[in-house]
Design an enzyme around this catalytic site. Structure first.
Site, mmCIF file in Angstrom:
data_model
loop_
_atom_site.group_PDB
_atom_site.id
_atom_site.type_symbol
_atom_site.label_atom_id
_atom_site.label_comp_id
_atom_site.label_asym_id
_atom_site.label_seq_id
_atom_site.Cartn_x
_atom_site.Cartn_y
_atom_site.Cartn_z
ATOM 1 C CB CYS A 183 75.692 60.870 64.546
ATOM 2 S SG CYS A 183 76.317 62.452 63.934
ATOM 3 C CB SER A 237 64.412 63.645 61.685
ATOM 4 O OG SER A 237 65.461 64.531 62.020
#
Length: 682
Positions: free
Chosen positions: A164, A539
């Site tokens: 991640c 993001s």
């Protein structure tokens, strides 16, 4: 015993007091030789004692030692049920990959070791003070990873298992910094989307959509429950996690077709076994990470990033990987040149034009399929090595005619009814399908050092016929993300506004990720354009006319910190030429010119409400200072030890000189004249 103590301690039974005070120890003997006893460090010998103490067969101690480092989080029962939750699905099943790799190493006569450096979740910390630790954590984890590698001096190779937003970039930094060892990245894969529902990106907007009347309470609860449809893997979109996996493969650090595999499935576990075999082969052949990571492989990764339309967060991570490997650090001009020359080929969440989840990108051929197209365009260096020991060219030759390629693409067509060439487009069809180049780096009197916008994510309906996004509007300035999201929820941001968020760079909030804002601007209806300017970051799933990484950051004296409510801002982004400007153009009744706006900014001081967040941890303040001394955001927020030492030494000399000057002034401040003290003069 008090009731509280009894509740905590419980009532022991007799078995609690049956305590052994010695044990026979493992059977067998260590495979020592006289030379080992005379020449080996005591740590090597005691290490064997500990290995058999943990249960390893002494007869199997001589195999090559392979260190498997993973970002595993949580505690899973044997049947997969949670005993203790992890921070995110991305590291929940990583332990299964580590186990598969370890079994393969042991089966081939090696000795596997495992260590853990878990990672946070940017989705979980959105809008909270937890975000202040997000980007700095990457540097911390990379340091720990390198320390763990060095703390097992007998390892012959390293496997890095990670998935991640921060864990995988940290793992790549850690392995890049140990260039003299063989190492392989094992990407943790992706989670599946729900059969009916919303992806993990859009679902993060249920709060703002409910507040604005777009969702009912029941709808929000139902959709939120099903967004992560399988328990493991990174999110289903081409955000930072997925893009980091893509970049790892593009660098040559993974086995072929490793990025974006569906977590928990057979093909995913098999990839871990392949990676273990690759690591052992590297150790046997003497192939090291330093021979794989080169200036050419860094550029290949940038090319693949552009073709995928990946997360802008990799603009922080790729330079950091290059720095860790001792290579040339790419700058804005390099990124601009790559994005101008490379067509975007992948249609996926969040930018589309068709929002395919990442598992479909994997089935369509993933990284090697994209690289096939890029090779035909002459955009790749095929001579670079990969962890297989083969060149990139040889790997692509294999992929092009492989059964794996044919069967994966056929499965996508049969299972989902999706033509793989509409997920990964051939270059000649990509532009006609609406795929535009990925990122642009606007400059201007607000961003003299530069900024970044994912120009591919700007709604085509908002772009003029000549391919230019234009927005001239008045600024609404906020000094915290919390205040900005509240304004959106309360309807105080309307079409035509330019939302300006300042003081959220490294020195203010650790360069927090502001997906709350960008997702809200995407998923709420506005009667007109709304743009976002900030020194924070976004993001990887963010979309729209959102311009971040503005430098210098506001708290470092950047002109962004001088913008006020009502100022006119002129935004122009040319999606064809990948050029852009963001300028303050006056504070009067009508817009003026960039030159006049620059004069206004030059006269102003910083915004009176702007300050570092009161809860910013000292750890993050230290990170912000060190990365600033190392070149800041556009060099990847790294720790450049030589530059830091230079700054510290210069600072120490300056302080010493100031002290000497102060002592001299104090000594010369009084003189004795005729036996009496009187004021002296220089």
């Amino acid at each position: 015993m008090s009731s509280v103590l009894e509740k905590i301690l419980g009532r022991p039974d007799d078995d609690d007091y049956r305590i052994d005070t010695h044990a026979p120890g493992p059977e067998g003997s260590l495979p020592l030789t006289p030379e080992m006893l005379r020449e080996s460090p005591s740590g090597d010998l005691f290490g064997w004692s500990q290995n058999v103490g943990m249960g390893w067969d002494p007869a199997r101690l001589l195999g090559p030692q392979v260190l498997i480092l993973g970002t595993q989080g949580g505690i899973r029962d044997e049947d997969g049920r949670p005993v203790a939750l992890g921070y995110h699905t991305g590291h929940w099943e990583v332990g299964l990959l580590m186990r598969a790799a370890a079994e393969e190493v042991a089966g081939l006569g090696g000795v596997p070791f495992a260590g853990y450096v878990s990672d946070p979740c940017d989705g979980r910390s959105q809008g909270t003070t937890g975000m202040f630790d997000s980007l700095p954590y990457r540097n911390d984890a990379a340091i720990v990873i390198r320390r763990l590698i060095r703390s097992l001096p007998t390892r012959r190779a390293v496997l890095g298992v990670a998935t991640c937003d921060k864990g995988l970039p940290a793992m790549m930094l850690g392995l890049a910094g140990t260039w003299n060892l063989p190492s392989v990245i094992v990407p943790g894969g992706v989670t599946l989307p729900p059969t009916r529902g919303e992806d993990a990106g859009k679902i993060q907007t249920i709060g703002v959509r409910f507040a604005r009347g777009e969702l009912s309470l029941e709808e929000a609860a139902d959709l939120g429950c099903r967004a992560c449809a399988t328990p493991g893997g990174g999110c289903q979109f081409l955000g930072t996690a997925a893009t980091a996996q893509v970049v790892a493969e593009a660098l040559g650090l993974t086995v072929p077709h490793a990025a974006l595999a569906p977590s928990g499935q057979r093909v995913w576990a098999q990839m871990a076994r392949q990676s273990a075999r690759a690591a052992l082969h590297m150790a046997e052949s003497g192939l090291t990470t330093g021979r794989i990571l080169t200036d050419a492989s860094i550029r290949n990764a940038m090319v693949v990033h552009a073709a995928f339309g990946g997360s802008t967060n990799l603009l922080l991570h790729v330079p950091a990987i290059a720095h860790a490997a001792g290579l040339r650090v790419p700058d804005i001009t390099d990124w601009t040149a790559v994005n101008r020359s490379v067509p975007r080929l992948v249609s996926a969440l969040p930018n589309g034009p068709v929002p395919h989840p990442t598992v479909r990108v994997f089935l369509a051929g993933g990284v090697p399929e994209v690289m096939l197209h890029l090779r035909r365009l002459g955009l790749l260096d095929e001579t670079v090595l990969t962890v297989t020991g083969e060149t990139l060219g040889a790997v692509l030759d294999w992929w092009e005619s492989s059964e794996r390629r044919h069967r994966m693409r056929q499965h996508l067509l049969e299972r989902d009814g999706v033509d793989p060439d509409t997920v990964i487009y051939p270059p000649e069809k990509a532009s006609a399908a609406g795929l535009t180049s990925t990122v642009t780096f606007p400059v201007g009197n607000i961003a003299p050092e530069g900024s970044v916008v994912k120009s591919a994510a700007i709604d085509p309906a908002l772009v003029d016929e000549d391919g230019v996004y234009r927005h001239v509007g008045r600024a609404k300035v906020f000094t915290s993300e919390r205040a900005a999201i509240r304004a959106i929820k309360e309807g105080r941001i309307v079409g035509g506004d330019i939302l300006v968020l300042i003081g959220c760079g490294p020195s203010g909030t650790g360069m927090e990720e502001t997906y709350q804002l960008t997702s809200a601007l995407k998923h709420l209806p506005f009667d007109g354009k709304v743009s976002l300017l900030t020194d924070a970051r976004f993001s990887g799933v963010s979309t729209g006319a959102c311009i971040g990484h503005i430098g210098p950051e506001a708290l470092a004296g950047g002109p962004l910190g001088k913008v006020r409510d009502g100022d006119w801002i002129d935004i122009r982004i040319d999606l064809n030429r990948l050029e852009g400007r963001i300028d303050m153009v006056g504070d009067g009744e009508a817009p003026a010119t960039p030159a006049e706006g620059a004069e206004v900014l030059a006269r102003r001081g910083p915004h009176p409400d702007m300050a570092s967040h009161s809860l910013l941890p000292d750890d993050t303040r230290l990170w912000a200072a060190l990365q600033a001394a190392s070149g800041g955001t556009w060099r990847g927020c790294v720790y450049d030890v030589d530059r830091i030492i230079e700054v510290l030494e210069a600072g120490a000399k300056a302080l010493a000189a100031a002290r000497e000057a102060g002592e001299s002034a104090s000594a010369g401040g009084t003189v004795i004249a005729g036996g009496k003290e009187s004021a002296g003069s220089a």
